[in-house]
Design a protein around this motif. Structure first.
Motif, short mmCIF file in Angstrom:
data_model
loop_
_atom_site.label_atom_id
_atom_site.label_comp_id
_atom_site.label_asym_id
_atom_site.label_seq_id
_atom_site.Cartn_x
_atom_site.Cartn_y
_atom_site.Cartn_z
N VAL A 1 0.87 -1.17 0.00
CA VAL A 1 0.00 0.00 0.00
C VAL A 1 0.91 1.22 0.00
N ASP A 2 0.54 2.25 -0.77
CA ASP A 2 1.37 3.44 -0.85
C ASP A 2 1.58 4.00 0.57
N GLY A 3 2.81 4.09 0.98
CA GLY A 3 3.11 4.62 2.30
C GLY A 3 3.23 3.57 3.40
N VAL A 4 3.10 2.31 3.02
CA VAL A 4 3.30 1.24 4.01
C VAL A 4 4.48 0.39 3.60
N GLY A 5 5.50 0.41 4.42
CA GLY A 5 6.67 -0.41 4.18
C GLY A 5 6.79 -1.44 5.28
N GLU A 6 8.00 -1.97 5.41
CA GLU A 6 8.27 -3.04 6.37
C GLU A 6 7.91 -2.65 7.81
N GLN A 7 8.37 -1.48 8.20
CA GLN A 7 8.20 -1.10 9.61
C GLN A 7 6.75 -0.81 9.95
N THR A 8 6.06 -0.13 9.05
CA THR A 8 4.66 0.18 9.30
C THR A 8 3.83 -1.11 9.38
N GLU A 9 4.10 -2.03 8.46
CA GLU A 9 3.36 -3.28 8.48
C GLU A 9 3.60 -4.04 9.80
N ARG A 10 4.85 -4.05 10.21
CA ARG A 10 5.18 -4.73 11.46
C ARG A 10 4.44 -4.09 12.64
N SER A 11 4.38 -2.78 12.62
CA SER A 11 3.69 -2.12 13.73
C SER A 11 2.19 -2.43 13.71
N VAL B 1 -3.33 -6.67 14.59
CA VAL B 1 -4.04 -6.75 13.31
C VAL B 1 -3.17 -7.52 12.33
N THR B 2 -3.47 -8.82 12.16
CA THR B 2 -2.63 -9.65 11.31
C THR B 2 -3.38 -10.14 10.08
N HIS B 3 -4.61 -9.69 9.92
CA HIS B 3 -5.40 -10.14 8.78
C HIS B 3 -6.30 -8.98 8.35
N TRP B 4 -6.59 -8.91 7.04
CA TRP B 4 -7.47 -7.86 6.53
C TRP B 4 -8.75 -7.75 7.37
N ASP B 5 -9.31 -8.88 7.76
CA ASP B 5 -10.58 -8.88 8.49
C ASP B 5 -10.49 -8.13 9.81
N PRO C 1 -8.91 1.36 10.96
CA PRO C 1 -8.07 2.48 10.54
C PRO C 1 -7.26 3.10 11.68
N GLY C 2 -7.73 2.97 12.92
CA GLY C 2 -7.04 3.58 14.04
C GLY C 2 -5.60 3.13 14.28
N VAL C 3 -5.22 1.99 13.72
CA VAL C 3 -3.86 1.49 14.00
C VAL C 3 -2.77 2.26 13.26
N VAL C 4 -3.17 3.08 12.30
CA VAL C 4 -2.21 3.97 11.62
C VAL C 4 -2.85 5.36 11.52
N GLY C 5 -2.12 6.31 10.94
CA GLY C 5 -2.69 7.65 10.77
C GLY C 5 -3.81 7.66 9.72
N GLY C 6 -4.50 8.77 9.65
CA GLY C 6 -5.68 8.88 8.80
C GLY C 6 -5.50 8.49 7.35
N LYS C 7 -4.51 9.10 6.69
CA LYS C 7 -4.35 8.85 5.25
C LYS C 7 -3.98 7.40 4.96
N ARG C 8 -3.05 6.89 5.78
CA ARG C 8 -2.64 5.50 5.57
C ARG C 8 -3.82 4.57 5.81
N GLY C 9 -4.59 4.90 6.84
CA GLY C 9 -5.77 4.08 7.15
C GLY C 9 -6.72 3.99 5.96
N ASP C 10 -6.96 5.15 5.33
CA ASP C 10 -7.84 5.17 4.16
C ASP C 10 -7.28 4.32 3.03
N ARG C 11 -6.00 4.49 2.79
CA ARG C 11 -5.38 3.75 1.68
C ARG C 11 -5.42 2.25 1.93
N ILE C 12 -5.15 1.87 3.16
CA ILE C 12 -5.18 0.44 3.49
C ILE C 12 -6.60 -0.10 3.32
N GLN C 13 -7.57 0.68 3.82
CA GLN C 13 -8.97 0.28 3.67
C GLN C 13 -9.32 0.04 2.21
N ARG C 14 -8.90 0.96 1.37
CA ARG C 14 -9.18 0.84 -0.07
C ARG C 14 -8.49 -0.38 -0.66
#
Length: 245
Positions: A10-20, A26-30, A34-47
């Motif tokens: 996901v744009d803006g998610v690399g190794e460290q962000t995913e690990r966090s 949160v180890t599965h899409w299900d 969005p609260g586990v990351v900042g707003g924009k990243r949360g939206d992008r991950i959701q999408r």
DNA sequence: CAAGGAGTCCTCTGAGTGTA
DNA sequence: TACACTCAGAGGACTCCTTG
């Protein structure tokens, strides 16, 4: 590791962000919220998750291949394992311009098929054999098998391709397929035969020696089938290294 | 013996984020 | 809103190394 465990790519998610994200439970899409990351990243991950579900339903390997960074291609394997085509070729040498392909073995859906030069190894049969192969799995195939086949036959093999040579390197395994097999304990019927012998066996077959072709074919098939065991082992080991549970 | 994909290491930039 | 900080990601230069 399945693609549904992945947030990397996901744009803006690399190794460290995913690990966090994983470390927050949160180890599965299900399980994503969005609260586990900042707003924009949360939206992008959701999408990404929403789109991803559709592509997953459509078994669209190419979509995830494109999303994930190159070094994380191994994550395609578990999810798309049953669409994988393990394959290996034998040739008369290393030069794709001067040497010819002698045998091609493919292992998919639990079946192994071998095409032999001068018999059934034709562009048409190759195209048919690769028709349902959504994910190629090879050892050094990006550099050798694929360009060699494309140079010698009118066939397009551009598609998701897990080259186990680089996957093995990630976990510290190097030194060629035979060495790697030895390192992780994969047994061979004929451990004495090498790629160079494959060249010799083909020449012997051409000069009429009984049994040379059979030996070559069984060597080629063993190489191919062993790729599956290797892929299982190596992706499993990477999973244990990378994934937080 | 031929040959280039991918990794490593580096620097640099700027987006994103949390804090005050 | 201003600021500091963390990362992602890109680009360049280099090296490594496998296949029959």
């Amino acid at each position: 590791m399945r693609v549904e465990n992945s947030f990397i790519g996901v744009d803006g998610v690399g190794e460290q962000t995913e690990r966090s994200i994983w470390e927050q439970g949160v180890t599965h899409w299900d399980e994503f919220e969005p609260g586990v990351v900042g707003g924009k990243r949360g939206d992008r991950i959701q999408r990404f998750i929403e789109e991803g579900r559709d592509h997953l339903d459509a078994a669209d390997v190419a979509y995830f291949d494109h999303q994930f960074p190159n070094s994380e291609q191994w994550r395609l394997y578990e999810t798309f394992r049953d669409r994988a085509c393990f394959f290996d070729i034998e040739t008369t040498g290393l030069d794709e311009q001067r040497n010819q392909v002698t045998t091609v073995s493919l292992h998919q859906d639990g079946e192994t098929e071998t095409l032999v030069a001068g018999d059934d190894l034709t562009a048409g049969n190759l195209r048919a054999a690769f028709a349902d192969a959504d994910l190629l799995v090879t050892f050094n195939g990006k550099r050798f098998d694929v360009p060699f086949l494309e140079a010698n036959f009118d066939i397009d093999l551009q598609r998701p391709h897990l080259d186990l040579m680089y996957t093995c390197k990630k976990i510290g395994l190097s030194g060629g397929l035979k060495q790697v097999e030895k390192d992780i304990g994969i047994e061979r019927d004929r451990p004495d035969i090498s790629g160079r012998d494959a060249v010799r066996l083909w020449r012997e077959h051409e000069s009429g020696r009984d049994g040379a072709l059979e030996t070559l074919v069984s060597y080629n098939r063993e190489d191919t089938v062993n790729l599956r065991t290797l892929a299982d082992e190596v992706t499993g080991s990477l999973h244990d290294d990378v994934f937080v549970r």
